[in-house]
Design a protein around this motif. Structure first.
Motif, PDB file in Angstrom:
ATOM      1  N   SER A 126       0.909  -1.240   0.058  1.00  0.00           N
ATOM      2  CA  SER A 126      -0.062  -0.035   0.064  1.00  0.00           C
ATOM      3  C   SER A 126       0.923   1.349   0.162  1.00  0.00           C
ATOM      4  N   VAL A 127       0.661   2.203  -0.813  1.00  0.00           N
ATOM      5  CA  VAL A 127       1.253   3.538  -0.980  1.00  0.00           C
ATOM      6  C   VAL A 127       0.247   4.453  -0.533  1.00  0.00           C
ATOM      7  N   LEU A 128       0.337   5.172   0.494  1.00  0.00           N
ATOM      8  CA  LEU A 128      -0.577   5.984   1.088  1.00  0.00           C
ATOM      9  C   LEU A 128      -0.057   7.370   1.036  1.00  0.00           C
ATOM     10  N   ASP A 129      -0.937   8.403   0.186  1.00  0.00           N
ATOM     11  CA  ASP A 129      -0.395   9.590  -0.287  1.00  0.00           C
ATOM     12  C   ASP A 129      -1.311  10.911   0.379  1.00  0.00           C
ATOM     13  N   GLY A 130      -2.052  10.375   1.443  1.00  0.00           N
ATOM     14  CA  GLY A 130      -2.856  11.573   2.204  1.00  0.00           C
ATOM     15  C   GLY A 130      -4.299  11.596   1.650  1.00  0.00           C
ATOM     16  N   VAL A 131      -4.511  11.068   0.333  1.00  0.00           N
ATOM     17  CA  VAL A 131      -5.656  11.302  -0.241  1.00  0.00           C
ATOM     18  C   VAL A 131      -6.229   9.836  -0.238  1.00  0.00           C
ATOM     19  N   SER A 132      -5.383   8.816  -0.808  1.00  0.00           N
ATOM     20  CA  SER A 132      -6.017   7.478  -1.101  1.00  0.00           C
ATOM     21  C   SER A 132      -4.885   6.429  -0.825  1.00  0.00           C
ATOM     22  N   ASN A 133      -5.409   5.254  -0.450  1.00  0.00           N
ATOM     23  CA  ASN A 133      -4.414   3.918  -0.378  1.00  0.00           C
ATOM     24  C   ASN A 133      -4.487   3.373  -1.690  1.00  0.00           C
ATOM     25  N   ASN A 134      -2.865   3.162  -2.154  1.00  0.00           N
ATOM     26  CA  ASN A 134      -2.817   2.935  -3.633  1.00  0.00           C
ATOM     27  C   ASN A 134      -2.056   1.588  -3.578  1.00  0.00           C
ATOM     28  N   PRO A 191       2.173  -6.167   4.186  1.00  0.00           N
ATOM     29  CA  PRO A 191       1.624  -6.170   2.853  1.00  0.00           C
ATOM     30  C   PRO A 191       0.395  -5.133   2.406  1.00  0.00           C
ATOM     31  N   TYR A 192       0.122  -5.194   1.143  1.00  0.00           N
ATOM     32  CA  TYR A 192      -1.140  -4.209   0.719  1.00  0.00           C
ATOM     33  C   TYR A 192      -2.267  -4.584   1.589  1.00  0.00           C
ATOM     34  N   GLN A 193      -2.903  -3.770   2.134  1.00  0.00           N
ATOM     35  CA  GLN A 193      -4.264  -3.856   2.912  1.00  0.00           C
ATOM     36  C   GLN A 193      -5.208  -2.675   2.115  1.00  0.00           C
ATOM     37  N   GLU A 194      -6.267  -3.465   1.693  1.00  0.00           N
ATOM     38  CA  GLU A 194      -7.206  -2.303   0.960  1.00  0.00           C
ATOM     39  C   GLU A 194      -7.757  -1.473   1.948  1.00  0.00           C
ATOM     40  N   ASN A 195      -7.840  -1.576   3.188  1.00  0.00           N
ATOM     41  CA  ASN A 195      -8.637  -0.619   4.325  1.00  0.00           C
ATOM     42  C   ASN A 195      -7.613  -0.211   5.079  1.00  0.00           C
ATOM     43  N   ALA A 196      -6.428  -0.098   4.790  1.00  0.00           N
ATOM     44  CA  ALA A 196      -5.289   0.912   5.403  1.00  0.00           C
ATOM     45  C   ALA A 196      -5.589   2.349   5.218  1.00  0.00           C
ATOM     46  N   THR A 197      -5.399   3.043   6.390  1.00  0.00           N
ATOM     47  CA  THR A 197      -5.454   4.570   6.062  1.00  0.00           C
ATOM     48  C   THR A 197      -4.404   5.416   6.681  1.00  0.00           C
ATOM     49  N   THR A 220      -3.008   3.305   9.969  1.00  0.00           N
ATOM     50  CA  THR A 220      -3.878   2.451  10.616  1.00  0.00           C
ATOM     51  C   THR A 220      -3.986   1.134   9.644  1.00  0.00           C
ATOM     52  N   ALA A 221      -3.522   0.121  10.167  1.00  0.00           N
ATOM     53  CA  ALA A 221      -3.664  -1.437   9.541  1.00  0.00           C
ATOM     54  C   ALA A 221      -4.018  -2.526  10.469  1.00  0.00           C
ATOM     55  N   THR A 222      -4.417  -3.423   9.918  1.00  0.00           N
ATOM     56  CA  THR A 222      -4.682  -4.584  10.795  1.00  0.00           C
ATOM     57  C   THR A 222      -3.549  -5.785  10.802  1.00  0.00           C
ATOM     58  N   LEU A 223      -3.410  -6.249  11.994  1.00  0.00           N
ATOM     59  CA  LEU A 223      -2.557  -7.190  12.382  1.00  0.00           C
ATOM     60  C   LEU A 223      -3.446  -8.709  12.547  1.00  0.00           C
ATOM     61  N   PRO A 224      -3.397  -9.351  11.637  1.00  0.00           N
ATOM     62  CA  PRO A 224      -4.410 -10.609  11.864  1.00  0.00           C
ATOM     63  C   PRO A 224      -4.157 -11.300  13.163  1.00  0.00           C
ATOM     64  N   ASP A 225      -5.282 -11.614  13.714  1.00  0.00           N
ATOM     65  CA  ASP A 225      -5.310 -12.358  15.043  1.00  0.00           C
ATOM     66  C   ASP A 225      -4.914 -13.864  14.948  1.00  0.00           C
ATOM     67  N   ILE A 226      -5.331 -14.514  13.688  1.00  0.00           N
ATOM     68  CA  ILE A 226      -5.046 -15.858  13.503  1.00  0.00           C
ATOM     69  C   ILE A 226      -3.948 -15.698  12.203  1.00  0.00           C
ATOM     70  N   GLN A 227      -2.955 -16.349  12.355  1.00  0.00           N
ATOM     71  CA  GLN A 227      -1.821 -16.447  11.431  1.00  0.00           C
ATOM     72  C   GLN A 227      -1.144 -17.847  11.313  1.00  0.00           C
ATOM     73  N   THR A 228      -1.154 -17.869   9.883  1.00  0.00           N
ATOM     74  CA  THR A 228      -0.810 -19.621   9.547  1.00  0.00           C
ATOM     75  C   THR A 228       0.543 -19.661   9.261  1.00  0.00           C
ATOM     76  N   ALA A 229       1.350 -20.500   9.866  1.00  0.00           N
ATOM     77  CA  ALA A 229       2.566 -20.848   9.665  1.00  0.00           C
ATOM     78  C   ALA A 229       3.025 -21.312   8.136  1.00  0.00           C
TER      79      ALA A 229
END
Length: 173
Positions: free
Chosen positions: A76-84, A118-124, A131-140
């Motif tokens: 994700s590249v965030l420019d202050g306007v959108s998440n790209n 990694p890219y997160q569609e909902n990152a702001t 602001t991003a999400t760290l998954p609470d369930i992670q797969t080895a």
């Protein structure tokens, strides 16, 4: 009577002279309006403190497992306007495949860019805070870890991104 017409005509000319004109398309060429996107390529690597994803390479002479990019990685590249969304275009160091990669995508032109792996569609982005999400369930994953769980961030005012881990990494063998 001529004096009244002269003053009226003068008043109309003053009002017309102060009216803001809408620029033509020719006058707008080269101007980046808010929301317009430009194509950008960022060179991405890892900061000195990132010794361990994208995936872990073989143990190096310094005793660390280097972080390497994969050709399927997205950021994700965030420019202050959108998440790209930016994707790996190519590896930039053929002798050390995966150490550095060129990511391409489109952004709104700004002075400072923030990036998230990694890219997160909902990152702001709020000011300087991502602001991003760290998954609470992670797969080895063999020789690595869950590709959605290794959050890294970077900031740049140029064309180079140096990612740093947000969380610690533990390798269990």
């Amino acid at each position: 009577m001529n004096k009244k017409y002269f003053i009226s005509a003068l008043a109309i000319m003053v009002v017309c002279a102060c009216t803001k004109e809408n620029p033509s398309n020719e006058q707008m060429d080269g101007i980046n309006n808010e929301g317009d996107k430009i194509s950008v390529e960022f060179s991405a690597g890892f900061g000195d403190t990132t010794k361990s994803k994208a995936f872990l390479g073989d143990k190096n002479v310094e005793g660390y497992y280097p972080t390497l990019w994969e050709n399927t990685d997205k950021i994700s590249v965030l420019d202050g306007v959108s998440n790209n969304l930016f994707s790996v275009d190519r590896f930039t160091d053929p002798d050390k495949k995966g150490y550095n990669a060129a990511f391409t995508g489109n952004v709104t032109e700004t002075e400072t860019y923030y990036a998230l792996y990694p890219y997160q569609e909902n990152a702001t982005l709020d000011g300087e805070y991502i602001t991003a999400t760290l998954p609470d369930i992670q797969t080895a994953t063999v020789n690595s870890y869950d590709p959605t769980a290794s959050l890294m961030i970077a900031r740049t005012t140029g064309e180079s991104l140096y990612f740093r881990n947000v969380c610690s990494t533990v390798r269990i063998t």
